[in-house]
Design a protein around this motif. Structure first.
Motif, PDB file in Angstrom:
ATOM      1  N   TYR A 171      11.970   5.332   5.421  1.00 18.35           N
ATOM      2  CA  TYR A 171      12.874   4.360   6.041  1.00 18.35           C
ATOM      3  C   TYR A 171      13.929   5.019   6.941  1.00 18.35           C
ATOM      4  O   TYR A 171      14.848   4.348   7.404  1.00 18.35           O
ATOM      5  N   ASP A 172      13.800   6.318   7.189  1.00 15.91           N
ATOM      6  CA  ASP A 172      14.807   7.041   7.992  1.00 15.91           C
ATOM      7  C   ASP A 172      15.145   6.355   9.319  1.00 15.91           C
ATOM      8  O   ASP A 172      16.311   6.301   9.709  1.00 15.91           O
ATOM      9  N   PRO A 173      14.150   5.807  10.061  1.00 17.19           N
ATOM     10  CA  PRO A 173      14.479   5.244  11.376  1.00 17.19           C
ATOM     11  C   PRO A 173      15.363   3.991  11.324  1.00 17.19           C
ATOM     12  O   PRO A 173      15.934   3.611  12.348  1.00 17.19           O
ATOM     13  N   VAL A 174      15.468   3.336  10.171  1.00 20.39           N
ATOM     14  CA  VAL A 174      16.299   2.124  10.099  1.00 20.39           C
ATOM     15  C   VAL A 174      17.536   2.326   9.224  1.00 20.39           C
ATOM     16  O   VAL A 174      18.282   1.390   8.966  1.00 20.39           O
ATOM     17  N   PHE A 175      17.781   3.564   8.773  1.00 20.02           N
ATOM     18  CA  PHE A 175      18.937   3.837   7.921  1.00 20.02           C
ATOM     19  C   PHE A 175      20.016   4.539   8.723  1.00 20.02           C
ATOM     20  O   PHE A 175      19.805   5.638   9.248  1.00 20.02           O
ATOM     21  N   LEU A 176      21.187   3.887   8.839  1.00 22.22           N
ATOM     22  CA  LEU A 176      22.316   4.459   9.561  1.00 22.22           C
ATOM     23  C   LEU A 176      23.335   4.959   8.535  1.00 22.22           C
ATOM     24  O   LEU A 176      23.989   4.160   7.866  1.00 22.22           O
ATOM     25  N   PRO A 177      23.443   6.283   8.373  1.00 24.58           N
ATOM     26  CA  PRO A 177      24.375   6.806   7.372  1.00 24.58           C
ATOM     27  C   PRO A 177      25.819   6.396   7.672  1.00 24.58           C
ATOM     28  O   PRO A 177      26.207   6.257   8.833  1.00 24.58           O
ATOM     29  N   ALA A 178      26.594   6.186   6.628  1.00 27.80           N
ATOM     30  CA  ALA A 178      28.006   5.824   6.798  1.00 27.80           C
ATOM     31  C   ALA A 178      28.706   6.872   7.652  1.00 27.80           C
ATOM     32  O   ALA A 178      28.553   8.076   7.432  1.00 27.80           O
ATOM     33  N   GLU A 187      16.595  -2.355  14.352  1.00 26.26           N
ATOM     34  CA  GLU A 187      15.412  -1.809  15.034  1.00 26.26           C
ATOM     35  C   GLU A 187      15.276  -0.335  14.672  1.00 26.26           C
ATOM     36  O   GLU A 187      16.279   0.378  14.614  1.00 26.26           O
ATOM     37  N   PRO A 188      14.044   0.156  14.455  1.00 24.09           N
ATOM     38  CA  PRO A 188      13.865   1.589  14.186  1.00 24.09           C
ATOM     39  C   PRO A 188      14.342   2.432  15.359  1.00 24.09           C
ATOM     40  O   PRO A 188      14.146   2.069  16.525  1.00 24.09           O
ATOM     41  N   ARG A 248       0.846  -1.183   0.000  1.00 23.38           N
ATOM     42  CA  ARG A 248       0.000   0.000   0.000  1.00 23.38           C
ATOM     43  C   ARG A 248       0.888   1.242   0.000  1.00 23.38           C
ATOM     44  O   ARG A 248       1.770   1.360   0.845  1.00 23.38           O
ATOM     45  N   HIS A 249       0.652   2.142  -0.926  1.00 24.98           N
ATOM     46  CA  HIS A 249       1.534   3.299  -1.111  1.00 24.98           C
ATOM     47  C   HIS A 249       1.598   4.170   0.141  1.00 24.98           C
ATOM     48  O   HIS A 249       0.575   4.539   0.708  1.00 24.98           O
ATOM     49  N   GLY A 250       2.831   4.456   0.579  1.00 25.50           N
ATOM     50  CA  GLY A 250       3.013   5.417   1.659  1.00 25.50           C
ATOM     51  C   GLY A 250       2.815   4.895   3.065  1.00 25.50           C
ATOM     52  O   GLY A 250       2.803   5.675   4.016  1.00 25.50           O
ATOM     53  N   ASP A 251       2.680   3.571   3.243  1.00 26.06           N
ATOM     54  CA  ASP A 251       2.528   3.011   4.593  1.00 26.06           C
ATOM     55  C   ASP A 251       3.925   2.771   5.165  1.00 26.06           C
ATOM     56  O   ASP A 251       4.472   1.667   5.081  1.00 26.06           O
ATOM     57  N   ASP A 252       4.512   3.832   5.736  1.00 27.86           N
ATOM     58  CA  ASP A 252       5.907   3.772   6.184  1.00 27.86           C
ATOM     59  C   ASP A 252       6.162   2.633   7.170  1.00 27.86           C
ATOM     60  O   ASP A 252       7.168   1.918   7.059  1.00 27.86           O
ATOM     61  N   ALA A 253       5.275   2.480   8.134  1.00 29.38           N
ATOM     62  CA  ALA A 253       5.490   1.471   9.173  1.00 29.38           C
ATOM     63  C   ALA A 253       5.486   0.068   8.585  1.00 29.38           C
ATOM     64  O   ALA A 253       6.342  -0.768   8.908  1.00 29.38           O
ATOM     65  N   ALA A 254       4.541  -0.213   7.689  1.00 31.11           N
ATOM     66  CA  ALA A 254       4.462  -1.547   7.076  1.00 31.11           C
ATOM     67  C   ALA A 254       5.650  -1.795   6.155  1.00 31.11           C
ATOM     68  O   ALA A 254       6.214  -2.897   6.133  1.00 31.11           O
ATOM     69  N   ASN A 255       6.041  -0.775   5.380  1.00 28.30           N
ATOM     70  CA  ASN A 255       7.194  -0.926   4.487  1.00 28.30           C
ATOM     71  C   ASN A 255       8.460  -1.240   5.280  1.00 28.30           C
ATOM     72  O   ASN A 255       9.232  -2.134   4.912  1.00 28.30           O
ATOM     73  N   THR A 256       8.665  -0.498   6.371  1.00 29.64           N
ATOM     74  CA  THR A 256       9.860  -0.690   7.189  1.00 29.64           C
ATOM     75  C   THR A 256       9.851  -2.056   7.857  1.00 29.64           C
ATOM     76  O   THR A 256      10.877  -2.757   7.893  1.00 29.64           O
ATOM     77  N   ALA A 257       8.691  -2.461   8.363  1.00 30.87           N
ATOM     78  CA  ALA A 257       8.589  -3.769   9.028  1.00 30.87           C
ATOM     79  C   ALA A 257       8.897  -4.898   8.053  1.00 30.87           C
ATOM     80  O   ALA A 257       9.597  -5.866   8.400  1.00 30.87           O
ATOM     81  N   LEU A 258       8.397  -4.791   6.823  1.00 31.49           N
ATOM     82  CA  LEU A 258       8.648  -5.833   5.824  1.00 31.49           C
ATOM     83  C   LEU A 258      10.138  -5.883   5.485  1.00 31.49           C
ATOM     84  O   LEU A 258      10.733  -6.963   5.401  1.00 31.49           O
ATOM     85  N   LEU A 259      10.746  -4.721   5.307  1.00 29.11           N
ATOM     86  CA  LEU A 259      12.176  -4.680   4.983  1.00 29.11           C
ATOM     87  C   LEU A 259      13.003  -5.334   6.092  1.00 29.11           C
ATOM     88  O   LEU A 259      13.900  -6.153   5.820  1.00 29.11           O
ATOM     89  N   LEU A 260      12.703  -5.004   7.340  1.00 25.57           N
ATOM     90  CA  LEU A 260      13.447  -5.584   8.459  1.00 25.57           C
ATOM     91  C   LEU A 260      13.247  -7.095   8.523  1.00 25.57           C
ATOM     92  O   LEU A 260      14.187  -7.849   8.815  1.00 25.57           O
ATOM     93  N   ALA A 261      12.039  -7.557   8.237  1.00 23.27           N
ATOM     94  CA  ALA A 261      11.775  -9.000   8.240  1.00 23.27           C
ATOM     95  C   ALA A 261      12.584  -9.694   7.148  1.00 23.27           C
ATOM     96  O   ALA A 261      13.131 -10.790   7.361  1.00 23.27           O
TER      97      ALA A 261
END
Length: 202
Positions: A160-167, A151-152, A95-108
């Motif tokens: 995806y900002d909460p799970v992205f750690l910049p170099a 973890e976010p 579903r477009h723009g569902d940040d929480a679901a997108n992030t959860a799927l990526l982490l899984a």
């Protein structure tokens, strides 16, 4: 004052561009969002690249309004997923723009991937269209390398900002101040590359 249409309904992107313009001392542009102009048919994002999608969005916006238009297409490319979600980032979970679901799927999907193989890059392509001709368009790209944490963390930003750690950072993109993020982020880099063309509009 030159009106510039930013082809988005995400007001955080509008604010981001305004901060970049202010920091660079570019005055004379009045930013509008899609909410500020009459509705028009927006083509679905079917491009294979961020650049194709950004350019299509900017061309649609210019054709519908006659206003110089900026559009961006951005997402995250994860090394262990063969650069996916990529252009599907905003609708990765369906579903477009569902940040929480997108992030959860990526982490899984990355649950069993060891830390040293969790490399990723945020990518942003920004397009400016200011006329009907092929020469009236500029497309630029910005990339921000980092890794996907497990973890976010943080309440800032979006997507995806909460799970992205910049170099080189100990804080996720969602833990940075807006100014820190602008100075380093994929969209900040792309918008900075677009500044010479935006200056010409004024």
């Amino acid at each position: 004052m030159t009106r510039l249409l930013v082809a988005t309904r995400n007001l955080k992107k509008l604010t981001e561009l305004q901060r970049v313009l202010d920091a660079a001392g570019v005055a004379g542009l009045s930013l509008l969002s899609l909410a500020d102009v009459p509705a028009f048919d927006e083509a679905p994002e079917t491009g294979a690249t961020f650049e194709e999608n950004a350019l299509a969005k900017a061309r649609d916006a210019y054709a519908a309004t006659g206003l110089p238009s900026v559009a961006d297409d951005s997402g995250v490319e994860v090394d262990a997923l063969n650069a996916m979600p990529g252009v599907l980032s905003a609708r990765w979970a369906g579903r477009h723009g569902d940040d929480a679901a997108n992030t959860a799927l990526l982490l899984a999907q990355l649950a069993d991937v060891p830390d040293e193989r969790r490399g990723a890059a945020f990518v942003s392509a920004c397009a400016l269209v200011h006329g009907p001709g092929a020469g009236d368009a500029v497309v630029v790209r910005g990339e921000w390398r980092g890794t996907v944490v497990r973890e976010p963390r943080g309440a800032g930003g979006f997507g995806y900002d909460p799970v992205f750690l910049p170099a080189g950072s100990e804080r996720t993109a969602a833990e940075l101040t807006p100014q820190e993020k602008d100075a380093a982020s994929h969209r900040g880099r792309a918008l900075t590359a677009l500044l010479p063309s935006l200056r010409e509009l004024v």
